[in-house]
Write a protein that holds these residues in place. Structure first.
Motif, PDB file in Angstrom:
ATOM      1  N   VAL A   1     -13.008 -32.981  25.196  1.00 25.79           N
ATOM      2  CA  VAL A   1     -11.750 -32.815  25.943  1.00 25.79           C
ATOM      3  C   VAL A   1     -11.142 -31.490  25.491  1.00 25.79           C
ATOM      4  N   PHE A   2     -10.666 -30.716  26.462  1.00 27.68           N
ATOM      5  CA  PHE A   2     -10.149 -29.381  26.148  1.00 27.68           C
ATOM      6  C   PHE A   2      -8.768 -29.208  26.770  1.00 27.68           C
ATOM      7  N   CYS A   3      -7.901 -28.510  26.037  1.00 30.37           N
ATOM      8  CA  CYS A   3      -6.523 -28.325  26.479  1.00 30.37           C
ATOM      9  C   CYS A   3      -6.109 -26.872  26.306  1.00 30.37           C
ATOM     10  N   GLN A   4      -5.092 -26.492  27.079  1.00 31.56           N
ATOM     11  CA  GLN A   4      -4.561 -25.132  27.044  1.00 31.56           C
ATOM     12  C   GLN A   4      -3.041 -25.181  27.075  1.00 31.56           C
ATOM     13  N   LEU A   5      -2.441 -24.251  26.351  1.00 30.79           N
ATOM     14  CA  LEU A   5      -0.996 -24.041  26.398  1.00 30.79           C
ATOM     15  C   LEU A   5      -0.739 -22.571  26.629  1.00 30.79           C
TER      16      LEU A   5
ATOM     17  N   ASN B   1      -2.166 -17.453  25.006  1.00 29.42           N
ATOM     18  CA  ASN B   1      -2.718 -18.784  25.252  1.00 29.42           C
ATOM     19  C   ASN B   1      -3.248 -19.403  23.978  1.00 29.42           C
ATOM     20  N   LEU B   2      -3.030 -20.712  23.875  1.00 34.67           N
ATOM     21  CA  LEU B   2      -3.661 -21.504  22.831  1.00 34.67           C
ATOM     22  C   LEU B   2      -4.577 -22.514  23.502  1.00 34.67           C
ATOM     23  N   TYR B   3      -5.716 -22.744  22.895  1.00 34.07           N
ATOM     24  CA  TYR B   3      -6.688 -23.708  23.393  1.00 34.07           C
ATOM     25  C   TYR B   3      -7.052 -24.648  22.269  1.00 34.07           C
ATOM     26  N   LEU B   4      -7.544 -25.814  22.637  1.00 36.70           N
ATOM     27  CA  LEU B   4      -8.074 -26.721  21.628  1.00 36.70           C
ATOM     28  C   LEU B   4      -9.120 -27.608  22.265  1.00 36.70           C
ATOM     29  N   GLY B   5      -9.997 -28.068  21.400  1.00 33.83           N
ATOM     30  CA  GLY B   5     -10.980 -29.060  21.791  1.00 33.83           C
ATOM     31  C   GLY B   5     -10.780 -30.274  20.904  1.00 33.83           C
TER      32      GLY B   5
END
Length: 163
Positions: A153-157, A112-116
């Motif tokens: 805002v946070f996202c996941q791949l 998993n990759l995450y970002l804010g």
């Protein structure tokens, strides 16, 4: 244009590029003091198994992306910035930076990759959505995700959804 791993020797160029975009272009209330990682890229990014990439045109740093590997299976995307004059499909710098980071992450076995990011960066959010990131609640982040104060805002791949 070429992309290569960079470290502390590019610190001044990295700081100039990122702070100009954050503060002057988007008025994000963040300072260099809020981002101590920029003052020691080698230790902050590389020591944990991550990296920091720079995109160069004619020897000039025009884009960055970084990976913080914060546990054995997950990484956080940080410092994804492209100078305004080099954004868009004509140069395709952001896409190439992201693809190299994803490829590296898969090779390192991350799932998993995450970002804010901040909600004002709507073009960035659309870019991540086009690249199959999903928006998640802050509470859904792994407990060890390295939060940045301004992010809202946070996202996941998921890299290996079959697992």
């Amino acid at each position: 244009m070429h992309i290569e791993p960079i470290q502390n020797e590019y610190q001044n160029q990295i700081v100039d590029l990122i702070l100009n975009i954050q503060q002057k272009e988007f008025n994000v209330p963040i300072t260099l003091e809020d981002q101590p990682d920029l003052l020691n890229i080698k230790d902050f990014y590389y020591q944990s198994g991550g990296f920091f990439l720079g995109a160069f045109i004619d020897g000039k740093l025009v884009g960055t992306i970084a990976l913080v590997k914060f546990n054995a299976e997950a990484g956080a995307i940080r410092k994804m910035f492209v100078q305004k004059e080099y954004r868009g499909k004509e140069y395709n710098i952001a896409q190439q930076l992201l693809e190299k980071l994803i490829q590296y992450s898969k090779e390192k076995g991350l799932s998993n990759l995450y970002l804010g990011t901040v909600s004002i960066l709507q073009a960035a959010l659309r870019f991540y959505e086009r690249n199959h990131f999903i928006t998640i609640e802050k509470e859904a982040l792994p407990h060890d995700f390295p939060l940045m104060r301004p992010d809202n805002v946070f996202c996941q791949l998921q890299l290996n959804p079959a697992k």
